[in-house]
Write an enzyme that holds these catalytic residues in place. Structure first.
Site, mmCIF file in Angstrom:
data_model
loop_
_atom_site.group_PDB
_atom_site.id
_atom_site.type_symbol
_atom_site.label_atom_id
_atom_site.label_comp_id
_atom_site.label_asym_id
_atom_site.label_seq_id
_atom_site.Cartn_x
_atom_site.Cartn_y
_atom_site.Cartn_z
ATOM 1 C CG ASP A 1 -9.398 -3.586 -0.894
ATOM 2 O OD1 ASP A 1 -9.444 -2.886 -1.846
ATOM 3 O OD2 ASP A 1 -9.009 -4.801 -0.914
ATOM 4 C CG ASP B 1 -5.346 3.730 -5.318
ATOM 5 O OD1 ASP B 1 -4.439 2.648 -5.455
ATOM 6 O OD2 ASP B 1 -5.861 4.301 -5.859
ATOM 7 C CG MET B 2 -2.559 -0.922 -5.002
ATOM 8 S SD MET B 2 -2.898 -2.932 -5.100
ATOM 9 C CE MET B 2 -3.503 -3.005 -6.797
ATOM 10 C CE LYS C 1 -5.115 -16.333 -1.507
ATOM 11 N NZ LYS C 1 -6.185 -16.029 -2.753
ATOM 12 C CG HIS D 1 -2.480 -12.732 -11.111
ATOM 13 N ND1 HIS D 1 -3.059 -13.949 -11.369
ATOM 14 C CD2 HIS D 1 -3.426 -11.843 -10.374
ATOM 15 C CE1 HIS D 1 -4.180 -13.944 -10.947
ATOM 16 N NE2 HIS D 1 -4.398 -12.745 -10.089
#
Length: 373
Positions: free
Chosen positions: A239, A259-260, A273, A277
């Protein structure tokens, strides 16, 4: 959560569905208010009482960039019976579907010359008054302004949520107004509720893995639950630095600041999870490409485990289930997110370079998706 031990997974998920359905009732009103503001019923009426979305968009004078978003609003209005919907033979072609007036939407037609000539006040006026609490809310005002925007205009366009709250994103509001908008606590609460059900109903998706990275996993609630159930599984939370700085000490998971959108640490599997969205298709493809680079080959157990909604995945005769999914989509539309059906998921999966996937619809309105390289 010990108080809930007496209930089965099915009972708990049904209880959550009931509460979510009741809570999302605002967005039934919001969808109707948007349709009235854009005069969708009038557009369909002028087109002979039946029309495709591109035809409605052009007739109503709405920017073509809002095609997908109008489809989402109309999906909610057809589930509730305000408009009717005729599915095209080729279900992959969303935009050839035909929307028709019902008796309810016929009452929303403003330009009814017969009523005007007879001196009658149009019936939609009473509906407008009933919608007043919705119309007067910041969220509704933000959604209306957003639909009037044109993505082709110069400069970035704000999400409906930001338009409603002086330019603040949902993440900024969560950080600066945590007392009145406890977003992060709500997400942690959902994790505490859902993860025991995940492990009980489909814990096999984690079996055999050697390492797992929970992407955007916050303070590690989900990862800690998984690690407790599978002690030999090395669990890591990725995260942002300001989030990892608040991570609890002595946990059975590791924390990595990052950072994704940049990169994800090498791992056997990635866990997402309720993350994808929140983002549009382009951002999701970028995240998933980074996931694909991080995980092992499929033969070595490499996969991405996603918890998210798959709109239309529920029982065909469960209207409350279907309505909750499409109303949640309107909620998430406020932050420029998307609740996707299987066709929309497939598109971003394959665009990100994945070869196969499996949907497991056992989490109420949400599903587990296993995505394979």
């Amino acid at each position: 959560m010990a108080l809930l031990a007496e209930y089965s997974s099915r009972e708990l998920l049904h209880a959550q569905l009931q509460l979510w359905h009741q809570s999302l009732g605002f967005f039934k009103s919001a969808a109707l208010a948007i349709a009235m503001d854009l005069r969708i019923a009038d557009a369909v009426h002028r087109l002979g009482g039946a029309a495709t979305l591109p035809q409605i968009l052009a007739e109503a004078g709405i920017s073509p960039c809002r095609l997908r978003d109008l489809r989402r609003v109309m999906r909610a209005l057809t589930v509730s019976g305000i408009f009717s919907f005729e599915q095209p033979a080729d279900r992959r072609s969303h935009d050839s579907a035909v929307y028709k007036l019902t008796a309810a939407s016929r009452l929303l037609v403003v330009g009814d010359e017969s009523s005007t000539a007879a001196g009658q006040l149009p019936p939609f006026l009473s509906v407008k008054i009933l919608l007043w609490p919705c119309l007067d809310s910041p969220v509704s005002k933000g959604m209306h302004a957003w639909f009037r925007q044109d993505k082709q205009q110069s400069g970035p366009t704000l999400a409906p949520f930001a338009l409603a709250y002086s330019g603040q994103t949902i993440w900024e509001r969560a950080e600066h107004h945590a007392t009145v908008f406890p977003f992060n606590n709500a997400m942690a609460s959902d994790t505490a509720f859902l993860m025991p059900i995940v492990l009980r109903e489909c814990g096999e998706v984690f079996r055999g893995l050697t390492s797992l990275v929970d992407v955007a996993g916050g303070l590690g609630g989900a990862a800690a639950t998984i690690a407790a159930a599978f002690p030999d599984l090395k669990c890591t939370v990725l995260d942002l630095p300001q989030v990892v700085a608040k991570a609890p000490s002595g946990a059975n998971v590791q924390y990595v600041a990052g950072d994704m959108f940049e990169s994800i640490p090498p791992t056997n599997a990635v866990f997402l999870k309720w993350i994808l969205h929140d983002w549009g298709d382009e951002e999701c493809v970028k995240i998933l490409k980074n996931c694909k680079q991080a995980i092992s080959l499929r033969d070595a157990g490499g996969k991405v485990i996603i918890i998210d909604m798959v709109v239309g995945s529920g029982p065909s005769d469960d209207i409350k289930h279907a309505e909750t999914q499409v109303l949640f989509d309107l909620l998430i539309m406020n932050i420029n997110g998307v609740e996707r059906d299987e066709q929309e998921w497939r598109k971003i999966f394959f665009e990100a370079g994945f070869k196969d996937y499996k949907i497991i619809p056992v989490l109420g309105v949400r599903s587990i998706i296993e995505l394979y390289p």
